[in-house]
Design an enzyme around this catalytic site. Structure first.
Site, PDB file in Angstrom:
ATOM      1  N   ASP A  37      -6.214 115.040  23.036  1.00  0.00           N
ATOM      2  CA  ASP A  37      -7.675 115.215  22.977  1.00  0.00           C
ATOM      3  C   ASP A  37      -8.446 114.630  24.159  1.00  0.00           C
ATOM      4  O   ASP A  37      -9.506 114.025  23.969  1.00  0.00           O
ATOM      5  CB  ASP A  37      -8.216 114.626  21.663  1.00  0.00           C
ATOM      6  CG  ASP A  37      -7.700 115.344  20.420  1.00  0.00           C
ATOM      7  OD1 ASP A  37      -6.876 116.272  20.564  1.00  0.00           O
ATOM      8  OD2 ASP A  37      -8.105 114.968  19.307  1.00  0.00           O
ATOM      9  N   ASP A  75      -8.808 118.992  20.049  1.00  0.00           N
ATOM     10  CA  ASP A  75      -9.548 119.013  18.797  1.00  0.00           C
ATOM     11  C   ASP A  75     -10.384 120.289  18.864  1.00  0.00           C
ATOM     12  O   ASP A  75     -11.080 120.527  19.853  1.00  0.00           O
ATOM     13  CB  ASP A  75     -10.439 117.755  18.757  1.00  0.00           C
ATOM     14  CG  ASP A  75     -10.686 117.230  17.361  1.00  0.00           C
ATOM     15  OD1 ASP A  75      -9.757 117.277  16.517  1.00  0.00           O
ATOM     16  OD2 ASP A  75     -11.811 116.749  17.101  1.00  0.00           O
ATOM     17  N   HIS A  77     -12.610 122.484  16.461  1.00  0.00           N
ATOM     18  CA  HIS A  77     -13.263 122.694  15.168  1.00  0.00           C
ATOM     19  C   HIS A  77     -14.102 123.963  15.115  1.00  0.00           C
ATOM     20  O   HIS A  77     -14.690 124.371  16.108  1.00  0.00           O
ATOM     21  CB  HIS A  77     -14.168 121.507  14.841  1.00  0.00           C
ATOM     22  CG  HIS A  77     -13.435 120.209  14.692  1.00  0.00           C
ATOM     23  ND1 HIS A  77     -12.314 120.076  13.900  1.00  0.00           N
ATOM     24  CD2 HIS A  77     -13.661 118.975  15.228  1.00  0.00           C
ATOM     25  CE1 HIS A  77     -11.895 118.823  13.958  1.00  0.00           C
ATOM     26  NE2 HIS A  77     -12.683 118.133  14.760  1.00  0.00           N
ATOM     27  N   HIS A  81     -17.810 122.516  10.558  1.00  0.00           N
ATOM     28  CA  HIS A  81     -16.527 121.979  10.076  1.00  0.00           C
ATOM     29  C   HIS A  81     -16.734 120.855   9.053  1.00  0.00           C
ATOM     30  O   HIS A  81     -17.696 120.084   9.140  1.00  0.00           O
ATOM     31  CB  HIS A  81     -15.721 121.444  11.272  1.00  0.00           C
ATOM     32  CG  HIS A  81     -14.310 121.091  10.942  1.00  0.00           C
ATOM     33  ND1 HIS A  81     -13.903 119.802  10.716  1.00  0.00           N
ATOM     34  CD2 HIS A  81     -13.223 121.871  10.774  1.00  0.00           C
ATOM     35  CE1 HIS A  81     -12.606 119.796  10.444  1.00  0.00           C
ATOM     36  NE2 HIS A  81     -12.172 121.043  10.478  1.00  0.00           N
ATOM     37  N   HIS A 110     -18.738 117.983  16.884  1.00  0.00           N
ATOM     38  CA  HIS A 110     -18.009 117.757  18.138  1.00  0.00           C
ATOM     39  C   HIS A 110     -16.909 118.790  18.321  1.00  0.00           C
ATOM     40  O   HIS A 110     -16.412 119.351  17.349  1.00  0.00           O
ATOM     41  CB  HIS A 110     -17.403 116.341  18.166  1.00  0.00           C
ATOM     42  CG  HIS A 110     -16.330 116.136  17.109  1.00  0.00           C
ATOM     43  ND1 HIS A 110     -16.623 115.883  15.791  1.00  0.00           N
ATOM     44  CD2 HIS A 110     -14.984 116.169  17.194  1.00  0.00           C
ATOM     45  CE1 HIS A 110     -15.497 115.761  15.110  1.00  0.00           C
ATOM     46  NE2 HIS A 110     -14.484 115.935  15.937  1.00  0.00           N
ATOM     47  N   LYS A 135      -5.959 121.849  17.090  1.00  0.00           N
ATOM     48  CA  LYS A 135      -5.888 121.339  15.720  1.00  0.00           C
ATOM     49  C   LYS A 135      -7.284 121.137  15.147  1.00  0.00           C
ATOM     50  O   LYS A 135      -8.250 121.002  15.892  1.00  0.00           O
ATOM     51  CB  LYS A 135      -5.093 120.025  15.699  1.00  0.00           C
ATOM     52  CG  LYS A 135      -5.716 118.991  16.602  1.00  0.00           C
ATOM     53  CD  LYS A 135      -4.896 117.732  16.668  1.00  0.00           C
ATOM     54  CE  LYS A 135      -5.558 116.706  17.536  1.00  0.00           C
ATOM     55  NZ  LYS A 135      -6.939 116.339  17.135  1.00  0.00           N
ATOM     56  N   CYS A 180      -6.819 110.087  16.484  1.00  0.00           N
ATOM     57  CA  CYS A 180      -5.812 111.113  16.778  1.00  0.00           C
ATOM     58  C   CYS A 180      -4.562 110.568  17.456  1.00  0.00           C
ATOM     59  O   CYS A 180      -3.457 111.073  17.212  1.00  0.00           O
ATOM     60  CB  CYS A 180      -6.456 112.242  17.566  1.00  0.00           C
ATOM     61  SG  CYS A 180      -7.682 113.120  16.552  1.00  0.00           S
TER      62      CYS A 180
HETATM   63  C1  VGL Z   1     -10.851 112.402  16.884  1.00  0.00           C
HETATM   64  C2  VGL Z   1     -12.554 111.800  15.486  1.00  0.00           C
HETATM   65  C3  VGL Z   1     -12.771 113.120  15.152  1.00  0.00           C
HETATM   66  C4  VGL Z   1      -9.813 111.963  17.868  1.00  0.00           C
HETATM   67  C5  VGL Z   1     -11.034 113.726  16.563  1.00  0.00           C
HETATM   68  O1  VGL Z   1      -9.439 112.761  18.752  1.00  0.00           O
HETATM   69  O2  VGL Z   1      -9.372 110.811  17.774  1.00  0.00           O
HETATM   70  N1  VGL Z   1     -11.598 111.449  16.340  1.00  0.00           N
HETATM   71  N2  VGL Z   1     -12.010 114.067  15.689  1.00  0.00           N
HETATM   72 ZN    ZN Z   2     -12.496 116.063  15.365  1.00  0.00          ZN
END
Ligand code: VGL
Ligand code: ZN
Length: 233
Positions: A37, A75, A77, A81, A110, A135, A180
């Site tokens: 990410d 990430d 979404h 979401h 996000h 994901k 993550c």
């Molecule tokens: C993440 C919060 C929400 C991450 C992803 O990549 O750690 N954290 N979505």
């Molecule tokens: Zn996320």
């Protein structure tokens, strides 16, 4: 040639309470770098910017040449979401709620699919990376882990991909340490991989001490914590 400098391999074994000889050399052909990410949403100016997030990029670029196998995650979404506070009237970002699969931290909107916010950081230099796992694309379920969604049932296919290619060891980097990165590292253990998290190639969000808690949980699952300087580039 071994991927880890021998002192680092010994220290990681020692941290687990294993005799020094238990830390076998990691062969580059059987290792993968997982870059979690590193996207605009988590970088400076992003919708869920992680403090110091940009600082992981030069570290990841520096160690990448040591790896024959590199996997990135995004990430990814849907709009609206289930992990977004905006989808749950009366809630605010960083509160926790209960969804069908368990507790869920609610986030600002996000990393929405196809937006510039969800794009990979432009300064990443990973021309040899071969796979991008996206994901969190099911509207009703989050996925911190690169291996499985938050129901702890739906696989992404990453474990099969890595196993089919003879990967035994993964090195996890990226954002965020306490979400993550940690979930990916722990699920990698669950899937039978040897796992190193490269600490200076990660940064955390840190909600109520979640970074320290994540390191503790990772250690309990046999995840080894190293620095980028431990990797022989
Ligand atoms: C993440 C919060 C929400 C991450 C992803 O990549 O750690 N954290 N979505
Ligand atoms: Zn996320």
């Amino acid at each position: 040639r071994a991927l880890l400098k021998s002192a680092a391999a010994l220290a990681a074994g020692g941290a687990l309470g294993l005799p020094a000889f238990a830390a076998a050399p990691v062969k580059p052909g059987t290792a993968a770098l997982i870059v979690v990410d590193v996207q605009n949403c988590f970088l400076e100016g992003g919708t869920l910017a992680v403090k110091g997030g940009n600082e992981v990029i030069p570290v990841i670029n520096k160690i990448a040449p040591a790896f024959e196998n590199i996997v990135l995650t995004q990430d990814w979404h849907t709009a609206g979401h289930a992990s977004f506070a905006s989808a749950h009237p009366g809630t605010k970002p960083f509160e926790t709620t209960k969804l069908s699969y368990g507790q869920q931290v609610l986030w600002p909107d996000h990393c929405v699919q196809g937006t510039e916010d969800a794009a990979l950081g432009k300064d990443l230099k990973l021309p040899t990376a071969q796979l991008i796992i996206r994901k969190g694309f099911h509207k009703d379920m989050d996925s911190y882990s690169a291996f499985e969604e938050a129901d702890h049932k739906t696989p992404t296919g990453l474990a099969g991909y890595l196993k089919a290619r003879g990967i035994k060891t993964v090195f996890v980097t990226g954002l965020a340490t306490d979400f993550c990165v940690a979930w990916t590292a722990m699920d990698a253990r669950k899937n039978g991989f040897e796992v190193y998290v490269v600490e200076d190639a990660t940064r955390g969000i840190d909600l109520n001490g979640s970074v320290a808690a994540a390191w503790k949980q990772m250690a309990a699952k046999g995840v080894k914590r190293i620095q980028s300087s431990d990797i022989a580039v």
